[in-house]
Structures are given as C-alpha cells and as structure tokens.
Design an enzyme around this catalytic site. Sequence first.
Site, PDB file in Angstrom:
ATOM      1  N   GLY A  35     -23.088   5.801  -0.481  1.00 14.27           N
ATOM      2  CA  GLY A  35     -21.929   5.219  -0.292  1.00 14.27           C
ATOM      3  C   GLY A  35     -21.470   4.309   0.768  1.00 14.27           C
ATOM      4  O   GLY A  35     -20.228   3.776   0.703  1.00 14.27           O
ATOM      5  N   GLN A  94       2.538   1.933   7.463  1.00 13.73           N
ATOM      6  CA  GLN A  94       2.472   2.965   8.661  1.00 13.73           C
ATOM      7  C   GLN A  94       2.702   2.070   9.933  1.00 13.73           C
ATOM      8  O   GLN A  94       1.425   2.147  10.644  1.00 13.73           O
ATOM      9  CB  GLN A  94       1.421   3.907   8.457  1.00 13.73           C
ATOM     10  CG  GLN A  94       1.220   4.877   9.476  1.00 13.73           C
ATOM     11  CD  GLN A  94       2.457   5.948   9.279  1.00 13.73           C
ATOM     12  OE1 GLN A  94       2.848   6.187   8.081  1.00 13.73           O
ATOM     13  NE2 GLN A  94       2.732   6.816  10.341  1.00 13.73           N
ATOM     14  N   HIS A 127       4.461  -5.773   5.606  1.00 10.72           N
ATOM     15  CA  HIS A 127       5.586  -5.049   5.332  1.00 10.72           C
ATOM     16  C   HIS A 127       6.787  -5.355   6.582  1.00 10.72           C
ATOM     17  O   HIS A 127       7.987  -5.745   6.251  1.00 10.72           O
ATOM     18  CB  HIS A 127       5.562  -3.466   5.403  1.00 10.72           C
ATOM     19  CG  HIS A 127       6.540  -2.404   5.311  1.00 10.72           C
ATOM     20  ND1 HIS A 127       7.484  -2.586   4.101  1.00 10.72           N
ATOM     21  CD2 HIS A 127       7.098  -1.644   6.041  1.00 10.72           C
ATOM     22  CE1 HIS A 127       8.360  -1.650   4.217  1.00 10.72           C
ATOM     23  NE2 HIS A 127       8.027  -1.205   5.413  1.00 10.72           N
ATOM     24  N   LYS A 189      18.486   2.710   0.341  1.00 11.66           N
ATOM     25  CA  LYS A 189      17.400   3.792  -0.281  1.00 11.66           C
ATOM     26  C   LYS A 189      17.466   4.646   0.959  1.00 11.66           C
ATOM     27  O   LYS A 189      17.369   4.358   2.209  1.00 11.66           O
ATOM     28  CB  LYS A 189      16.134   2.924  -0.198  1.00 11.66           C
ATOM     29  CG  LYS A 189      14.907   3.666  -0.866  1.00 11.66           C
ATOM     30  CD  LYS A 189      13.807   2.646  -1.256  1.00 11.66           C
ATOM     31  CE  LYS A 189      12.960   2.497   0.081  1.00 11.66           C
ATOM     32  NZ  LYS A 189      11.794   1.820  -0.322  1.00 11.66           N
ATOM     33  N   ARG A 191      14.110   7.731   2.012  1.00 11.21           N
ATOM     34  CA  ARG A 191      13.035   8.103   1.759  1.00 11.21           C
ATOM     35  C   ARG A 191      12.490   9.482   2.343  1.00 11.21           C
ATOM     36  O   ARG A 191      12.800   9.580   3.514  1.00 11.21           O
ATOM     37  CB  ARG A 191      11.793   7.112   1.804  1.00 11.21           C
ATOM     38  CG  ARG A 191      10.580   7.692   1.361  1.00 11.21           C
ATOM     39  CD  ARG A 191       9.256   6.596   1.686  1.00 11.21           C
ATOM     40  NE  ARG A 191       9.250   5.434   0.845  1.00 11.21           N
ATOM     41  CZ  ARG A 191       8.821   5.090  -0.392  1.00 11.21           C
ATOM     42  NH1 ARG A 191       8.180   6.191  -0.946  1.00 11.21           N
ATOM     43  NH2 ARG A 191       8.991   4.050  -0.825  1.00 11.21           N
ATOM     44  N   ASP A 217      10.774  -6.809  -3.798  1.00 13.84           N
ATOM     45  CA  ASP A 217      10.310  -6.059  -2.840  1.00 13.84           C
ATOM     46  C   ASP A 217       9.148  -6.551  -2.300  1.00 13.84           C
ATOM     47  O   ASP A 217       8.578  -7.621  -2.864  1.00 13.84           O
ATOM     48  CB  ASP A 217      10.289  -4.401  -3.345  1.00 13.84           C
ATOM     49  CG  ASP A 217      10.265  -3.678  -2.302  1.00 13.84           C
ATOM     50  OD1 ASP A 217      10.564  -3.644  -0.954  1.00 13.84           O
ATOM     51  OD2 ASP A 217      10.584  -2.313  -2.777  1.00 13.84           O
TER      52      ASP A 217
END
Length: 292
Positions: A35, A94, A127, A189, A191, A217
Amino acid sequence: MIIVGGPASNGIDEKLSEMLNVKLVKAEHKIFPDGESYIRIPESVRGEEVVIVQSTYYPQDKHLMELLLMIEAVKNLGASKIISIIPYLAYARQDRRFKDGEALSLKIVLNLIYESGSDELITVEPHKPDAVISYFKGNVKIVDPTPALAREIKKEVENPFVLAPDRGALERAERLAKEINSPYSHIEKERDRTTGEVRIKEAPHLDLHGKDVVLIDDIISTGGTLAQASQLSYNLGARKVIAAATHVLLVNDAYDKLTRAGIKSIIGTNTIKVENKNVKIADISDLIAVKL
Ligand code: R5P
C-alpha cells in the site's frame, strides 16, 4: 521552467505545458503491494524552476503523500526553485481548532509541503485563503475560479440571483454576481460540530420570485448545505435553482440529494476529477497559467 505532472494532476499539467509551451515530465508512480506509494522523476531537472502539479482530492492522504515524494525527489535532483500547484488543497476546512484537542490539519499539511522543499504554493480558492497564507511559510498565490465558473453559469440562467449558503461565502457570491451582472445575498447556516449536520435558517427578508437562483459555494461535499439552500430558495419563490462550486467532491449520494432538492444543474471546476458526467466542468488551467 519544467512542469512535473503528478498522478492526480487531472490533466491540468498537460494544459499548462501546452499553454505556456513548457516541457512536461510525468512522474512515474506505483503502489507497492503493502500500500505504500512510490515516485520517481525520470528526467533531470537540475538548475530548473520546477512546477509540480498534483491535486489532493480523494484519496486525499495518498495524493498528498505522492505530492510530498515528488517535492523531495525534485529537490534532490537539484531544482533551483519548486512551485507546487495544488488545485484542490485537502484538509483546508480544518483551518482551526473548533473543539479542544482537535488537530489543526491545515497547518500540519502546509508545514509538510514547505518542509519537503516547496518554495511556493498555488492553489484554487481554498476554504479560507487567509489561513493558507498564514500557515504556509513560503509564497502563496490564490487562484480565483470565478471567471471560469461564470462562463458556464451564464449558459444556464436568464434572470439570475446569486445566493451564498452562509455569511462566510458572501464575498464569493459578490465576486460571481459582478461577473454575471446579478444581485446577490446570503442565507445563514449552522453546523453541528459533532455530527456535521447542517441547518439552514429561514430567510423571510429574501424575495426570489421569478429568479434563477445560483447557489455558490467553495465545496460540495455531502451536498447537505446546498440541498437545504435549494429547498429554501424554492420556498422563497425561485423559478429554478442551479449550484456552482469550485470543488465538487460529491460524496456518496450527494448528487441524488441535490437533484431531489430541485437543483437543475451542477457546475464545478477541474480541480477535482469528477466522475459524474452530469456535472458541468469549467476549466481553470488558464487562470492558473497567469500565476506562473
Ligand atoms: C463549509 O463551510 C463549506 O463552505 C461548504 O459549505 C461545505 O463544506 C459543504 O459541505 P456539504 O456539501 O457536506 O454540506
């Protein structure tokens, strides 16, 4: 200058090479049986300014690791300067610790990219651009995708009204509204930071009768935000609702969720490899090219 195209460049490496008439070297890559990722740069880049193109869409960690390995290999080969073009920058949401004990993902990702040897970072509408600029220790250039999105949006609407699904997206809505010559506004909004559930608040002040609402967005992930914004838009009288976002991740049943909510068209950009052929893709390569 030499462009090095990574496994997740989504064709932007080839477009940049053509537009700028710059040599393209494709990174060799494979995944070992256990992997782990393997990267090799098959040509000399000694003394060259090297532009590495690698987006970090799903699987984010794999693509991020490939990027770090490319930077390391290019640096080791003696490049004079390394510019990383990361059209979609994973972990950008984040950008702070919302709850005690959370990892500040964006900061560690940007540290890894810088410490691996990247002098400069070019990314498309993360973001929060300011967070990227403050956490990356080298030079940062942000690409605004609005002109490319606007070209596609204009084909879909007659009497547009640009609507941001939260206050944070208002500046983006303003940019788009100017580009397509439309009024604009935002809704609110909330969250839930534990479940991730979003709730769009009522907006009695907005009258969208007869309007073709363009929801804008930065990201469509689960589609929850824009599905609720669409339902609210119809409640407020919208004639038609379409959705546009820079990075169309469309996780799980997001596409069905959006169509069930009455969204007639979804427009994104090629920062992400979008498998769903119904999504209209605006090419942002020319907007990246002018930053080089
Ligand atoms: C969050 O603030 C972002 O700007 C987007 O609104 C959000 O990431 C969209 O996520 P989802 O599609 O899962 O609602």
